[in-house]
Design a protein around this motif. Structure first.
Motif, PDB file in Angstrom:
ATOM      1  N   SER A  26      -3.975   4.045   0.092  1.00 54.87           N
ATOM      2  CA  SER A  26      -4.629   4.094   1.393  1.00 54.87           C
ATOM      3  C   SER A  26      -4.596   5.506   1.959  1.00 54.87           C
ATOM      4  O   SER A  26      -3.539   6.148   1.992  1.00 54.87           O
ATOM      5  CB  SER A  26      -3.916   3.128   2.360  1.00 54.87           C
ATOM      6  N   GLU A  67      -2.346  -1.088  -3.121  1.00 56.77           N
ATOM      7  CA  GLU A  67      -3.432  -0.331  -2.509  1.00 56.77           C
ATOM      8  C   GLU A  67      -3.008   1.123  -2.396  1.00 56.77           C
ATOM      9  O   GLU A  67      -1.823   1.428  -2.216  1.00 56.77           O
ATOM     10  CB  GLU A  67      -3.792  -0.845  -1.116  1.00 56.77           C
ATOM     11  N   PHE A 127      -9.707   3.710   0.483  1.00 56.62           N
ATOM     12  CA  PHE A 127      -8.908   2.736  -0.252  1.00 56.62           C
ATOM     13  C   PHE A 127      -9.197   2.811  -1.742  1.00 56.62           C
ATOM     14  O   PHE A 127     -10.252   3.272  -2.176  1.00 56.62           O
ATOM     15  CB  PHE A 127      -9.200   1.307   0.242  1.00 56.62           C
ATOM     16  N   ALA A 132       0.823  -1.208   0.000  1.00 54.12           N
ATOM     17  CA  ALA A 132       0.000   0.000   0.000  1.00 54.12           C
ATOM     18  C   ALA A 132       0.854   1.253   0.000  1.00 54.12           C
ATOM     19  O   ALA A 132       1.910   1.316   0.648  1.00 54.12           O
ATOM     20  CB  ALA A 132      -0.922   0.016   1.218  1.00 54.12           C
ATOM     21  N   MET A 150      -6.168   6.994   7.299  1.00 52.14           N
ATOM     22  CA  MET A 150      -6.041   5.916   8.275  1.00 52.14           C
ATOM     23  C   MET A 150      -6.138   6.493   9.679  1.00 52.14           C
ATOM     24  O   MET A 150      -5.540   7.514   9.983  1.00 52.14           O
ATOM     25  CB  MET A 150      -4.716   5.170   8.094  1.00 52.14           C
ATOM     26  N   ASN A 162     -10.246   3.192   6.852  1.00 49.65           N
ATOM     27  CA  ASN A 162      -9.523   4.065   5.934  1.00 49.65           C
ATOM     28  C   ASN A 162     -10.138   4.072   4.536  1.00 49.65           C
ATOM     29  O   ASN A 162     -10.869   3.165   4.127  1.00 49.65           O
ATOM     30  CB  ASN A 162      -8.054   3.636   5.837  1.00 49.65           C
TER      31      ASN A 162
END
Length: 304
Positions: free
Chosen positions: A264, A262, A250, A205, A267, A248
């Protein structure tokens, strides 16, 4: 003594030139160094966030940042106390890393503790964004696959590596997937049973700043003839849209070799003593995207 977040990942690709079209031309990462069998890339700066290695697909290694060599001394002593074989590597051939300690998870994955060489702190995620670029701001976390019991992996990550337990998915009373963290952001290293034998990586990610950043990235991918596999969306975690574990933003996409990336964002942070969130496997379709029920079958069945 503490461990930080993901500082670096190395993955295998079938063809480095083809992979660079994805990671540099489409995603906007910067090429730091290229040799016949590998290439070092960064989201920004002079340190490698991602290394591409010729030879198929899937993970080679990943590194968790620590503040300095003194931390390595203490962490190596803990590895020794738990009977874990490890190796210290001085001056590794990786931009931005001065020294590292390498060992192996019970899953067979290679993990490292790394110390930065360029004035930064290894494993501190940079989320600053200029509001214009489509490129991710930093590497963010990693989700591993394998056939080892997730409960055994969780014990190793918490008792030996030094992570905290953030949450898990259970099926008929047995762990199917686990998420762990080094600091307060809700996950750094995740692990789940592979649906397809031989798969070792679900995704690497990269960090995104906010929802506007996703629009920039989606437009850039479309301009280069690519599209997301899944998302953008928001995971529901245990709280379905609240600020708890796993909520989060995505989006996921495959590189040309079949490694999933990913992207991201947002978060959440957890208290050091936060109670892990345990979900049942029957909830997965509900919590994977609280914005829409559109999770593709490939997301569960395909790794690398």
């Amino acid at each position: 003594m503490a461990v930080n977040r993901l500082d670096h990942a190395a993955i295998r690709v079938e063809d480095i030139g083809e992979a660079l079209v994805w990671y540099v031309d489409a995603l906007g990462l910067t090429l730091l160094d290229r040799r016949d069998d590998q290439a070092h890339l960064t989201c920004r700066g002079d340190h490698a966030d991602l290394t591409l290695v010729t030879g198929g697909r899937g993970p080679v290694s990943f590194a968790i940042g620590v503040d300095g060599p003194d931390d390595l001394d203490e962490l190596e002593q803990r590895l020794t106390d738990h009977g874990v074989v490890h190796e210290r590597v001085h001056q590794p051939l990786r931009p931005g890393t001065s020294v590292l300690t390498r060992f192996t998870l019970p899953t067979g994955h290679t993990i490292e503790y790394s110390v930065a060489s360029d004035g930064r702190t290894a494993g501190e995620t940079d989320l600053s964004w200029d509001g214009v670029s489509a490129a991710p701001t930093d590497i963010d976390h990693i989700n591993l696959l394998g056939d080892a019991a997730p409960s055994d992996v969780l014990s190793f990550l918490t008792e030996v590596v030094g992570f905290r337990y953030s949450g898990s998915v259970e099926h008929e009373g047995e762990l199917d997937a686990i998420w762990t963290r080094g600091g307060r952001l809700d996950h750094d290293v995740a692990y789940m049973r592979a649906a397809r034998p031989g798969d070792r990586l679900h995704h690497v990610a990269f960090a995104m700043a906010d929802s506007n950043h996703y629009a920039r990235l989606g437009d850039r991918l479309a301009d280069h003839g690519y599209m997301f596999e899944f998302g953008p969306g928001r995971h529901g975690g245990g709280y379905l849209g609240d600020s708890g574990f796993g909520s989060n933003l995505f989006a996921y996409a495959f590189d040309p070799s079949g490694n999933r990336n990913e992207f991201s964002g947002d978060m959440k942070t957890l208290a050091d003593d936060a109670v892990p969130v345990v979900q049942s496997s029957e909830q997965i379709d509900k919590v994977m995207n609280v914005w829409a029920k559109n999770m593709p079958e490939s997301f569960i069945t395909i790794g690398s």
